[in-house]
Design a protein around this motif. Sequence first.
Motif, short mmCIF file in Angstrom:
data_model
loop_
_atom_site.label_atom_id
_atom_site.label_comp_id
_atom_site.label_asym_id
_atom_site.label_seq_id
_atom_site.Cartn_x
_atom_site.Cartn_y
_atom_site.Cartn_z
N ILE A 1 0.84 -1.20 0.00
CA ILE A 1 0.00 0.00 0.00
C ILE A 1 0.87 1.25 0.00
CG2 ILE A 1 -1.67 1.34 1.36
CD1 ILE A 1 -2.94 -1.31 2.17
N GLY A 2 1.95 1.22 0.76
CA GLY A 2 2.87 2.36 0.75
C GLY A 2 3.42 2.64 -0.63
N ALA A 3 3.76 1.58 -1.36
CA ALA A 3 4.31 1.74 -2.71
C ALA A 3 3.24 2.27 -3.67
CB ALA A 3 4.86 0.41 -3.21
N SER A 4 2.02 1.73 -3.59
CA SER A 4 0.96 2.18 -4.50
C SER A 4 0.54 3.61 -4.19
CB SER A 4 -0.24 1.24 -4.43
OG SER A 4 -0.83 1.24 -3.14
N GLU A 5 0.52 3.99 -2.92
CA GLU A 5 0.17 5.36 -2.55
C GLU A 5 1.26 6.35 -2.99
OE1 GLU A 5 -2.95 6.69 -0.53
OE2 GLU A 5 -3.08 5.29 -2.21
N ASN B 1 7.87 3.35 8.84
CA ASN B 1 8.23 1.92 8.87
C ASN B 1 9.29 1.63 7.81
OD1 ASN B 1 4.94 2.03 9.20
ND2 ASN B 1 5.93 0.74 10.73
N SER B 2 10.38 1.01 8.23
CA SER B 2 11.43 0.66 7.26
C SER B 2 10.92 -0.26 6.17
CB SER B 2 12.61 0.00 7.99
OG SER B 2 13.33 0.94 8.75
N ALA B 3 10.05 -1.21 6.56
CA ALA B 3 9.53 -2.18 5.58
C ALA B 3 8.68 -1.51 4.51
CB ALA B 3 8.72 -3.26 6.29
N VAL B 4 8.12 -0.34 4.81
CA VAL B 4 7.35 0.43 3.83
C VAL B 4 8.27 1.38 3.07
CG1 VAL B 4 5.47 2.08 3.50
CG2 VAL B 4 5.25 0.27 5.21
N THR B 5 9.15 2.05 3.80
CA THR B 5 10.03 3.05 3.19
C THR B 5 10.93 2.45 2.12
OG1 THR B 5 10.03 4.27 5.28
CG2 THR B 5 11.76 4.83 3.68
N PHE B 6 11.40 1.24 2.36
CA PHE B 6 12.34 0.62 1.42
C PHE B 6 11.73 0.48 0.01
CE2 PHE B 6 14.89 -2.99 -0.24
CZ PHE B 6 16.16 -2.42 -0.12
N PRO B 7 10.55 -0.16 -0.15
CA PRO B 7 9.99 -0.26 -1.50
C PRO B 7 9.37 1.05 -2.00
CG PRO B 7 8.54 -1.34 0.07
CD PRO B 7 9.79 -0.97 0.82
N ALA B 8 8.78 1.83 -1.10
CA ALA B 8 8.12 3.07 -1.54
C ALA B 8 9.13 4.08 -2.08
CB ALA B 8 7.33 3.68 -0.38
N SER B 9 10.28 4.18 -1.42
CA SER B 9 11.30 5.11 -1.91
C SER B 9 11.90 4.63 -3.23
CB SER B 9 12.40 5.30 -0.86
OG SER B 9 13.01 4.06 -0.52
N GLU B 10 11.84 3.33 -3.48
CA GLU B 10 12.27 2.79 -4.78
C GLU B 10 11.34 3.27 -5.89
OE1 GLU B 10 13.09 -1.56 -6.87
OE2 GLU B 10 13.12 -1.36 -4.69
N VAL B 11 10.04 3.36 -5.58
CA VAL B 11 9.08 3.90 -6.55
C VAL B 11 9.42 5.37 -6.85
CG1 VAL B 11 6.66 4.49 -6.96
CG2 VAL B 11 7.25 2.32 -5.85
N ALA B 12 9.70 6.13 -5.79
CA ALA B 12 10.06 7.54 -5.97
C ALA B 12 11.31 7.68 -6.82
CB ALA B 12 10.26 8.20 -4.61
#
Length: 426
Positions: free
Chosen positions: A96-100, A118-129
């Motif tokens: 959800i973090g990545a899609s948002e 959350n590190s587990a969210v930040t890791f993939p979401a920042s990859e999207v950015a």
Amino acid sequence: MRTLSSSKAWGFAAALLAGAAFAPAAGHAQAPAQKPAEVTIGFVLPLSGGSATIGNQTKMGAQVAADQINESGGIASMGGAKLKLIFADSQSKPDIGASETERLIQRENVSLLVGAYNSAVTFPASEVAERYKTPWIVTGAVKDEITERGFKYVFRPNNKATYDAREQLDAIDLLKKETGNGPKTIGLFYEGSDWGRSHVANIKKFAKERGYEVTLDESFPPNQVDFTAQLLKIRASKPDALIVVAYTPDHILFTRQYFENKINIPYGIHSVGGGSEDPSYYKAVPQKAVDYLFVQEDWQIDRLKTDKDPKVLDANARFKTLAGYDINSYGAQGVSNMYIIKDVLERAASADREKIRDALAATDITSGMPLIVGYQRIKFDDQGQNTFAHGVISENIGGERLTVWPLENRAATTKPVWPVPDWSKR
């Protein structure tokens, strides 16, 4: 030789005439492009779920700072442009973090992003950015690898896991040096996601270098309903000190059950922030259960006793109106994030993502509200990590969290309790 058809030729000529009609007359400068009335900033935070209290504290801190900045004239280099914040709820879930993140970039057209605790969210979401070439300012997340991937659009002002682990052992070493007493063995009890595993990997490395024996290495899945089995393992392993890594709900349950079982740990429990920096944690557990608890803090919790900075005091008053309590670590990080953004936008003088990225890379802040969390400097290395980030270690003494490390931040009136008393003597 290729030629235009008659209809295309007429359209081409008309376009030329139209261009000539609207071209500026000789000797007259073309009007400058209009500055944006606002700059849109996206936040990806856990606003519901297990980390919701922390996400909302960060949100309130960011809102407080944005209001201060907008009320004082906005971004001067952009003609007084105001800051517009858009918040997305990650629910502490990586997908959800990545899609948002993608939604904020594609649909909301944000100029930059902040997140995601959350590190587990930040890791993939920042990859999207990074993929969309949109600047991302990390808030809260400490997993080392977030700023170890060679990314160009991800910047972390706060500690990474290596720094947190080193500070915990530095505090233990300081207290050991001051008193001549200290632990020989350490237990590790941690949540089993990216944050917990990253922190414990660093603790093990530093413990081995400094001669500490690890007698317990116990992880647990998030959202536990009972810690009885793990508490039996803690009691059996008899660590001299116990390092705990837990988000708010798990930390509350663990502390309640630890208190009920009255397990003696001579040199105390050392929590690496997370739930133990959340005011809702202290409301949910008995005061006696957190006496002598050591916390690795990302904000000097006793700072407000002596701080005279009117902007800091105003930010705290505004935060208290929203939250019902004084500003804490996560609220302070939200404030700091926004003032970093103000500094960056003033230098970029643009809402363009590429110019903002370049301004972030050139950041070197040594004073003012970006440093509210307690750093002396914010300057990013070529991986996007602020190498000047640090926290403090507090001990809960007499119902107050008082800074005990580093020594330079410790008040003259603060006397660490070391070792901690047995339960029978409390």
